[in-house]
Scaffold this motif. Structure first.
Motif, PDB file in Angstrom:
ATOM      1  N   ARG A 144       0.975  -0.906   0.009  1.00  7.54           N
ATOM      2  CA  ARG A 144      -0.501   0.004  -0.012  1.00  7.54           C
ATOM      3  C   ARG A 144       0.988   0.948  -0.225  1.00  7.54           C
ATOM      4  N   LYS A 180       1.433   4.388  -2.874  1.00  7.61           N
ATOM      5  CA  LYS A 180       1.733   5.532  -3.418  1.00  7.61           C
ATOM      6  C   LYS A 180       2.702   6.056  -3.183  1.00  7.61           C
ATOM      7  N   GLU A 181       3.900   5.486  -3.000  1.00  8.28           N
ATOM      8  CA  GLU A 181       5.127   6.116  -3.162  1.00  8.28           C
ATOM      9  C   GLU A 181       5.503   5.958  -4.317  1.00  8.28           C
TER      10      GLU A 181
END
Ligand SMILES: [Zn+2]
Lengths: 110, 320
Positions: free
Chosen positions: A58, A62-63
């Motif tokens: 997760r 996002k990163e």
């Protein structure tokens, strides 16, 4: 009265756990695979099963702004799979997050 | 003892007198500032006075001790007062000279005292001229240790040498003493670059694959396994002994993988010689070096986890 030092702590518990995971050498293998066309896929194999891979994926998604999943493999345990060539990103991220030391990371591919 | 002292004392005094005048000139040249020169002069005269006093007192004292004491005294006033008072432009020159002096002092203190005599004489001469001094210091170092290189960066300073400097030094010494080794080092591993050609849009041909296997003295299968595992793809050698790989790869990419293969499975891990044999021994591969005789296990080739990249519908069609 019991002797504190001689209680049921098994110092080799971790080692045994590692063995049936077939995390062969304690290394984190980061590989790249080509898909159709210019598309690629990055896989991360060998992360300790103590970590919650779902949380990791997760955060990575996002990163690195890419999609990704966790795949349960009978032989290699849980494997992280990310879209695109994320080898550089994942190496940096894993070391920064303290999940693996730089010498534990083995990057494959071209 | 008495004789030695007698021999020893006059020279010392002479030297000091010389030194004083000589140093003034040098200081003047180097600095060009009246205040600074005055300071230096003061320090030197103090110095000389101290030393003379000491000589009178120390007649009966062991010569060795004598030396060290004097040197220390010389050193301190030079360093402190001059460093503080010199102008920036003069400073550099002065510093290096001073460093040389202190360095010599140290070396002399460590030596036994027979040597001391000759060296002190040299030292006195040196103080006449800064340039001469530096040159002689170099000469002397060469005499003392042939191996001492002028590039050794900590000469002339009091700082501790770093690990890297020590490493460089030892390699320089090794190269100096073994010219053969240098030749061996130059003998690099020359290999033809891989010829990589696109086949359509989905395949790549590695045309001189078999040839490269021969130059590396490795089984084609071993290199094939490695390439395919690293590239995460599949492929095979065709009738023209070229390797057909699934996927699009550039020459540079194949070269990278080859380089890694050579590093792990061809060159000796100890001496880097490419003259090695890869043996299989109870499930493990060992790299045996023909040059240095070292033998070490190499990591086995595993393709590891392979993600499913083919169209799932196609797989389903195949299996069912
Ligand atoms: Zn060797």
């Amino acid at each position: 009265m019991s002797i504190q030092n001689l209680q049921t702590f098994d110092p080799f518990a971790d080692a045994n756990k590692g063995a049936d995971d077939d995390v062969q050498d304690g290394l984190v293998h980061i590989r790249i695979q080509q898909r159709n066309g210019r598309k690629t896929l990055t896989t991360v194999q060998g992360l300790s099963s103590d970590y919650d891979l779902k949380k990791i994926v997760r955060a990575c998604k996002k990163e690195f702004a890419c999609n990704g999943t966790v795949i349960e493999h009978p032989e290699y345990g849980e494997v992280l799979q990310l879209q695109g060539d994320q080898r550089e990103n994942i190496c940096q991220w894993l070391t920064k997050a303290g999940l693996a030391k730089p010498d534990q990371l083995k990057v494959h591919g071209f | 003892m008495a004789e030695e002292d007698a021999m020893f004392d006059p020279t010392l005094i002479k030297k000091k007198k010389k030194k004083k005048t000589a140093f003034d000139i040098d200081a003047a040249l180097a600095e060009g500032s009246g205040d600074a020169i005055e300071n230096v002069n003061n320090s030197i005269s103090n110095n000389v006075a101290d030393d003379n006093k000491e000589e009178d007192i120390d007649d009966n004292v062991d010569i060795d001790l004598d030396f060290s004491k004097k040197k220390k005294k010389k050193k301190k006033p030079f360093n402190m007062e001059e460093l503080e008072s010199t102008l920036p432009d003069g400073k550099d020159k002065e510093d290096s000279a001073l460093d040389n002096i202190t360095n010599q002092d140290d070396s002399i203190m460590d030596d036994n005292f027979d040597l001391d005599f000759s060296k002190t004489k040299k030292k006195k001469k040196k103080k006449k001229d800064l340039d001469e001094l530096i040159a002689e210091a170099d000469d002397k170092q060469d005499d003392k240790e042939n191996v001492e290189d002028s590039t050794v960066s900590w000469t002339g300073s009091d700082r501790d040498y770093t690990y890297d400097e020590l490493l460089n030094r030892v390699f320089e010494i090794m190269r100096d003493k073994n010219p053969d080794m240098v030749a061996g080092k130059k003998q690099k591993f020359v290999m033809r670059p891989p010829q990589v050609v696109k086949i359509g849009t989905k395949k790549t041909s590695f045309a001189n694959f078999t040839e490269i296997c021969k130059t590396l003295h490795r089984q084609p299968k071993h290199l094939l396994d490695f390439l395919l595992a690293e590239l995460g793809t599949s492929g095979s050698v065709d009738g023209n002994s070229q390797l057909i790989i699934k996927g699009r790869f550039q020459q540079k990419q194949i070269e990278n993988v080859l380089r890694r293969y050579i590093k792990e499975y061809v060159t000796c891990h100890t001496c880097r010689s490419p003259d090695t044999i890869l043996q299989k021994d109870t499930r493990l591969f060992f790299l045996q070096c023909e040059t240095c005789g070292s033998r070490c296990s190499v990591t086995s080739i595993k393709s590891g986890f392979q993600a499913v990249t083919a169209k799932r519908a196609a797989i389903r069609a195949k299996t069912s």
